[in-house]
Every structure is written in structure tokens, then in C-alpha cells.
Design a protein around this motif. Structure first.
Motif, PDB file in Angstrom:
ATOM      1  N   TYR A   1      10.564   4.623   5.308  1.00  0.00           N
ATOM      2  CA  TYR A   1      10.624   5.855   6.044  1.00  0.00           C
ATOM      3  C   TYR A   1       9.415   5.942   6.423  1.00  0.00           C
ATOM      4  O   TYR A   1       8.176   5.670   5.978  1.00  0.00           O
ATOM      5  N   VAL A   2       9.427   6.812   7.706  1.00  0.00           N
ATOM      6  CA  VAL A   2       8.005   6.975   8.261  1.00  0.00           C
ATOM      7  C   VAL A   2       7.354   8.875   8.291  1.00  0.00           C
ATOM      8  O   VAL A   2       8.424   9.383   8.388  1.00  0.00           O
ATOM      9  N   ASN A   3       6.050   8.473   8.533  1.00  0.00           N
ATOM     10  CA  ASN A   3       5.902  10.118   7.583  1.00  0.00           C
ATOM     11  C   ASN A   3       4.854  10.966   8.818  1.00  0.00           C
ATOM     12  O   ASN A   3       4.353  10.031  10.346  1.00  0.00           O
ATOM     13  N   MET A   4       5.349  12.002   9.027  1.00  0.00           N
ATOM     14  CA  MET A   4       4.258  12.603   9.799  1.00  0.00           C
ATOM     15  C   MET A   4       4.463  12.440  11.301  1.00  0.00           C
ATOM     16  O   MET A   4       3.165  12.568  12.390  1.00  0.00           O
TER      17      MET A   4
ATOM     18  N   LYS B   1       6.103   2.650   4.233  1.00  0.00           N
ATOM     19  CA  LYS B   1       5.370   2.915   5.471  1.00  0.00           C
ATOM     20  C   LYS B   1       4.640   2.245   6.811  1.00  0.00           C
ATOM     21  O   LYS B   1       4.461   2.287   7.218  1.00  0.00           O
ATOM     22  N   TYR B   2       4.283   0.856   5.702  1.00  0.00           N
ATOM     23  CA  TYR B   2       3.680  -1.188   6.559  1.00  0.00           C
ATOM     24  C   TYR B   2       3.286   0.440   7.319  1.00  0.00           C
ATOM     25  O   TYR B   2       2.998   0.112   7.733  1.00  0.00           O
ATOM     26  N   GLU B   3       1.808   0.764   6.307  1.00  0.00           N
ATOM     27  CA  GLU B   3       0.623   0.987   6.420  1.00  0.00           C
ATOM     28  C   GLU B   3      -0.184   0.857   4.978  1.00  0.00           C
ATOM     29  O   GLU B   3       0.256   0.760   4.271  1.00  0.00           O
ATOM     30  N   VAL B   4      -1.263   0.453   5.554  1.00  0.00           N
ATOM     31  CA  VAL B   4      -2.920  -0.111   4.616  1.00  0.00           C
ATOM     32  C   VAL B   4      -3.353   0.846   4.941  1.00  0.00           C
ATOM     33  O   VAL B   4      -4.372   1.414   6.326  1.00  0.00           O
ATOM     34  N   THR B   5      -3.977   1.563   2.941  1.00  0.00           N
ATOM     35  CA  THR B   5      -5.241   2.463   3.905  1.00  0.00           C
ATOM     36  C   THR B   5      -6.228   2.366   3.378  1.00  0.00           C
ATOM     37  O   THR B   5      -6.451   0.929   1.687  1.00  0.00           O
ATOM     38  N   LEU B   6      -7.632   2.502   3.242  1.00  0.00           N
ATOM     39  CA  LEU B   6      -8.751   2.242   2.809  1.00  0.00           C
ATOM     40  C   LEU B   6      -9.536   3.431   2.673  1.00  0.00           C
ATOM     41  O   LEU B   6     -10.126   4.147   3.555  1.00  0.00           O
TER      42      LEU B   6
END
Length: 284
Positions: free
Chosen positions: A51-54, A93-98
């Protein structure tokens, strides 16, 4: 399917899932189906659907998706190590956070530039139990291909207790010290306190990563580590891998930080203190 019921029948649920897969955000889906975004999110999680957020489609690439295709530079190896230590790969989300404390922002800026990210570094804060405000900075890099590639390299979701070295050959030997420096910068500690006679290099990681780290530096530098096991985060086992002898601590610091161009400044300064003492000289 079993568990908590949803207002959607199976046909409608599959319709929502298909729209989510095209990149429609949970907020947009909520507006279309007359419910909250959280309801859409729960449904998609239930079906293990991304899913995609915001209202921001994080599946749309926001950087050089192929940056880690081949680890053929010191910088790529360093940032891969840093992500292994401190990054979070959210495949849904196909998202990498640092997330880093704000004093370490230059590393985020260097990574953002290196990977050609179009997203901004954001600053957030939280109140600590002692009442002080802690500031930290966040960089997100997004895209299905990049997240999948990092997952294949070993940066898996919820990796803390299971992380291991990349597969043999993924990081060439010539750049492996850069990979380890990135990991130590992200999840390690350097101690050099002459007054207290405390000389230490340590990392905290999974049992398998600590063992691989020990085996590597034993082979390369002839240095043995000590292991301390403990449990946290749901009783999952972690280990501290520690070198606490002065000469060997400096030998590892020098291997990691000597003649390097990319590093966390506050840890590099610890290395300089050790270098100046061990060599009875002064470098800056």
C-alpha cells in the motif's frame, strides 16, 4: 480468510487491492470507498498487499534505482554497510528509511547526493523521559526495484536479529573494509579514553553477523573478539562483539578509518585521538 471482519465483501476487497497495486494511495482509496485510510490499510495488510501512504506514491522511484546493482566503489560499499546497520527496508511501501541524530546529518546529505534522491531530509523531534528534546533527521529513498535489490543483498525487513554479511562476491574484497566502516558507523562504538584506560571497538548485531565479523577480522588482522549475548525486542538474541585491548583496538580503527574519505565525523574524531596517541604525533 479469518479474523476481524471488514465492511468489504471479497469481490470489493480484490477490487481495492488491484487499485492499490497500480499505485493508488490508501487515502485516495478511502475517499473513493467512503472509509478511513486506516481501514484500507488494515485490509491491504490482511491480504499482504503493498500500500501507498499519505497521497505520495512511494512506489514511484525517487532516486537512482540501480545504485546498488554492482558494489564497485568504496562509497557504495560504505552506504550499504550503513543501511545494514541503521536502515529500514519496508517492502510493503517500497521505501527505505534512514534515521540519524541531527548531528550526523552530513552523512544523510552525502547519501542523498550519491543516490540522486529527489526527497528532502526531514527533521523530527521527541521528548525523552528526562524531559529533554531529541532531534533526529530522516531520509527516505523509494522504489520497488531498489527495495527488492537491497532485500536480495540481505537488507531484509525486520532484520535486526537476523542480519548477516552479504553473499560472497556481492561486496568485493577491495571494498569490504568500507562496508564494515559503514556498519560500525551505523551500529558500532569506538572508545578511546586514556585517563580511564578504556580502549574499545564494538558492534551490536545478530549472532550470525557478529560471528562473521569476528571471523573476517581474525583472518584479515589476526584480532579476536569477545561476545556478549543479550535479549531484547521480543526476546530475540543479540550480541555485542567487542575488542577491548589497546593495540588491537587501534589496529582495527586504523584498518577501518585510515586513508578513508567517507565516515561519520564524530567516530572519525575518535580514531584521530587514537592515532595521535599511538603515533605520538598530531593529525587532523
Amino acid at each position: 480468510m479469518s479474523g476481524r471482519p471488514y465492511r468489504f465483501n471479497e469481490e470489493r476487497a480484490q477490487e481495492i487491492i488491484q487499485k492499490a497495486k497500480t499505485g493508488m494511495t490508501r487515502e485516495a482509496l478511502g475517499r473513493e470507498y467512503g472509509c478511513k485510510a486506516q481501514t484500507i490499510q488494515r485490509l491491504l495488510k490482511r491480504y499482504h498487499a503493498p500500500y501507498v501512504n499519505m497521497d505520495r506514491d512511494f512506489s514511484v522511484p525517487s532516486c537512482n534505482q540501480h545504485y546498488f546493482d554492482k558494489i564497485d566503489t568504496a562509497n557504495k560499499a560504505y552506504f550499504l554497510g550503513f543501511l545494514f546497520a541503521d536502515g529500514c527496508n519496508v517492502m510493503e511501501k517500497y521505501e527505505v528509511t534512514l534515521h540519524l541524530q541531527s548531528c550526523d546529518r552530513p552523512i544523510l546529505e552525502a547519501f542523498k547526493k550519491e543516490i540522486n534522491s529527489t526527497l528532502e531530509i526531514k527533521r523530527q523531534s521527541k521528548i525523552l523521559p528526562n524531559g529533554e528534546t531529541h532531534y533526529y533527521d530522516i531520509l527516505k529513498i523509494c522504489g520497488k526495484y531498489l527495495c527488492t535489490r537491497l532485500n536480495g543483498l540481505g537488507m531484509t525487513p525486520r532484520k535486526s536479529a537476523t542480519i548477516a554479511f552479504p553473499k560472497e562476491g556481492e561486496v568485493p574484497h577491495a571494498f569490504f573494509r568500507d562496508f564494515l566502516r559503514g556498519y560500525v558507523d551505523g551500529n558500532g562504538s569506538l572508545g578511546w579514553d586514556h585517563a580511564r584506560r578504556k580502549y574499545e571497538v564494538s558492534i551490536t548485531s545478530s549472532k550470525i553477523f557478529c560471528q562473521q565479523y569476528h571471523d573476517y577480522i581474525l583472518k584479515e588482522l589476526g584480532i579476536n573478539c569477545r561476545f556478549y549475548e543479550y535479549k531484547s525486542r521480543g526476546d530475540k538474541p543479540y550480541e555485542d562483539c567487542v575488542i577491548s585491548r589497546k593495540v588491537e583496538s587501534f589496529k582495527l580503527m586504523d584498518y577501518l578509518y585510515g586513508n578513508s574519505e567517507l565516515y561519520l565525523q564524530r567516530k572519525y574524531e575518535k580514531y584521530l585521538i587514537a592515532y595521535n596517541e599511538m603515533n605520538d604525533t598530531k593529525i587532523a
